[in-house]
Design an enzyme around this catalytic site. Structure first.
Site, mmCIF file in Angstrom:
data_model
loop_
_atom_site.group_PDB
_atom_site.id
_atom_site.type_symbol
_atom_site.label_atom_id
_atom_site.label_comp_id
_atom_site.label_asym_id
_atom_site.label_seq_id
_atom_site.Cartn_x
_atom_site.Cartn_y
_atom_site.Cartn_z
ATOM 1 N N LYS A 147 17.332 31.987 -16.296
ATOM 2 C CA LYS A 147 16.262 31.432 -17.084
ATOM 3 C C LYS A 147 15.236 32.381 -17.391
ATOM 4 O O LYS A 147 13.961 32.141 -16.824
ATOM 5 C CB LYS A 147 15.884 29.914 -16.627
ATOM 6 C CG LYS A 147 15.380 28.994 -18.042
ATOM 7 C CD LYS A 147 15.396 27.784 -17.517
ATOM 8 C CE LYS A 147 14.525 26.856 -18.486
ATOM 9 N NZ LYS A 147 15.252 27.009 -20.144
ATOM 10 N N GLU A 180 26.446 28.160 -26.259
ATOM 11 C CA GLU A 180 25.506 27.044 -25.819
ATOM 12 C C GLU A 180 24.299 26.927 -27.340
ATOM 13 O O GLU A 180 24.469 27.805 -27.917
ATOM 14 C CB GLU A 180 24.724 27.014 -24.444
ATOM 15 C CG GLU A 180 23.876 28.270 -24.733
ATOM 16 C CD GLU A 180 23.389 28.467 -23.216
ATOM 17 O OE1 GLU A 180 23.011 27.672 -22.507
ATOM 18 O OE2 GLU A 180 23.153 29.743 -22.875
ATOM 19 N N LEU A 205 23.324 29.028 -19.568
ATOM 20 C CA LEU A 205 22.411 28.497 -18.596
ATOM 21 C C LEU A 205 23.042 27.275 -18.172
ATOM 22 O O LEU A 205 23.452 26.534 -18.761
ATOM 23 C CB LEU A 205 20.969 28.232 -19.319
ATOM 24 C CG LEU A 205 19.922 27.738 -18.253
ATOM 25 C CD1 LEU A 205 19.361 28.926 -17.807
ATOM 26 C CD2 LEU A 205 18.910 26.971 -19.020
HETATM 27 N N1 PDD Z 1 15.778 24.854 -22.840
HETATM 28 N N2 PDD Z 1 20.668 26.354 -22.766
HETATM 29 C C1 PDD Z 1 19.570 27.107 -22.886
HETATM 30 C C2 PDD Z 1 19.772 28.382 -23.616
HETATM 31 C C3 PDD Z 1 18.354 26.400 -22.838
HETATM 32 O O1 PDD Z 1 17.255 27.081 -23.132
HETATM 33 C C4 PDD Z 1 18.178 24.962 -22.234
HETATM 34 C C5 PDD Z 1 16.886 24.557 -22.032
HETATM 35 C C6 PDD Z 1 19.373 24.601 -21.956
HETATM 36 C C7 PDD Z 1 19.477 23.018 -21.310
HETATM 37 O O2 PDD Z 1 18.831 23.322 -20.075
HETATM 38 P P1 PDD Z 1 18.339 22.020 -19.282
HETATM 39 O O3 PDD Z 1 19.175 20.799 -19.553
HETATM 40 O O4 PDD Z 1 18.162 22.154 -17.880
HETATM 41 O O5 PDD Z 1 16.892 21.857 -19.947
HETATM 42 C C8 PDD Z 1 20.559 24.971 -22.161
HETATM 43 C C9 PDD Z 1 14.454 24.323 -22.418
HETATM 44 C C10 PDD Z 1 14.386 22.882 -22.549
HETATM 45 C C11 PDD Z 1 13.425 25.169 -23.257
HETATM 46 O O6 PDD Z 1 13.486 26.578 -23.295
HETATM 47 O O7 PDD Z 1 12.577 24.728 -23.775
#
Ligand code: PDD
Length: 285
Positions: A147, A180, A205
């Site tokens: 991330k 995604e 991710l």
């Molecule tokens: N984004 N894929 C990507 C590319 C993301 O940036 C995110 C989350 C997810 C979902 O992951 P999770 O369920 O752990 O939030 C998948 C966050 C919310 C953001 O950048 O604001």
């Protein structure tokens, strides 16, 4: 009350929060971040977010300036100092400020910053009307499982969505498979009722919400299929939805202008949103 941020050991009004222009997060996107939802003033699924933060740091050989226990204390302090009942808390760790040089600097302490934001997650209008999605080529690097704060491809993808009157962009790899969303995990529900999402790998991710939603779907006796799907398959699916910390579960009602399931949120998406919400509240910390 003015918003309060955290910067390297101190809580400070957000407007006064500063880091160096030599910070490697700013110069090289040499850093990682996490976002956890807050509901009823409590952190949602936070163990998973902290575990992923630790993993992202490890993968980039970045040492956090404080322990994960202290990071959770900082998250809680940001939530309470900002009076957030519903919203999110954001944390970012970068490789610190040093003279500009691509290799890792020696003896430099990492930068840790955080802030909190109020946001209506429970009463999202998109839970009722559904999200519209556009598809775009996935322009990102090869380690999307980390991330990292290198989010330019996601910024361009989300902007394409906004300009198309949509709320999310699904990124598509060179073989035509959806990876995604720009900031969410992509799911479809097949006509036979299977919940399908791409398996975790370096291509996506590993979503914390994804993980919990898959567990809840399995518990509810739904059929799961962890495999990649194409845009064409998604357009023919019974339903689609997205998951993310800041949006929980949201139904998708169109892809590239083609309506899905009659253009209304589907029953599986609605059910999984309700199941996730119940789980989130029951396990909030
Ligand atoms: N984004 N894929 C990507 C590319 C993301 O940036 C995110 C989350 C997810 C979902 O992951 P999770 O369920 O752990 O939030 C998948 C966050 C919310 C953001 O950048 O604001």
């Amino acid at each position: 009350m003015s918003d309060i941020a955290y910067v390297n050991g101190a809580y400070t009004p957000l407007v006064d929060a500063r880091i160096s222009i030599l910070d490697r997060g700013f110069l090289f996107a040499d850093g990682v971040y996490e976002v956890a939802a807050v509901i009823d003033g409590k952190l949602i699924d936070n163990e998973a977010h902290i575990a992923r933060l630790e993993r992202s740091l490890r993968e980039l050989r970045l040492e956090s300036p404080v322990s994960m226990t202290e990071i959770v204390e900082i998250e809680r302090a940001l939530v309470s100092r900002n009076g957030v009942q519903e919203g999110m808390v954001y944390l970012q760790v970068t490789r610190g400020a040093a003279e500009r040089d691509f290799s890792f600097p020696k003896g430099v302490k990492a930068t840790l910053v955080g802030f909190a934001q109020k946001k209506n997650i429970l009463a999202s209008p998109y839970a009722e009307k559904g999200v519209k999605v556009v598809t775009v080529p996935d322009l990102r690097w090869g380690r999307r499982d980390i991330k990292s704060v290198a989010l330019l491809a996601q910024v361009l993808a989300k902007q394409a969505a906004t300009e198309a009157g949509c709320q999310e962009a699904w990124m598509v790899d060179a073989d035509g498979f959806v990876t995604e969303g720009s900031s969410s995990t992509a799911f479809i529900v097949t006509k036979s009722g299977a919940i399908v999402t791409r398996p975790n790998s370096e291509a996506i991710l590993p979503g914390c919400t994804r993980r919990s939603v898959l567990a809840l779907a399995a518990e509810a006796g739904l059929t799961l299929g962890e495999r990649a799907f194409t845009v064409a398959e998604a357009c023919e699916a019974a339903e689609a939805f997205l998951t993310s910390a800041s949006n929980l579960v949201l139904p998708i009602v169109s892809i590239d202008g083609r309506a899905l399931g009659g253009g209304a949120p589907g029953p599986h998406a609605k059910r999984l949103r309700a199941l996730y919400l119940a789980f989130a509240r029951a396990t909030a910390t």
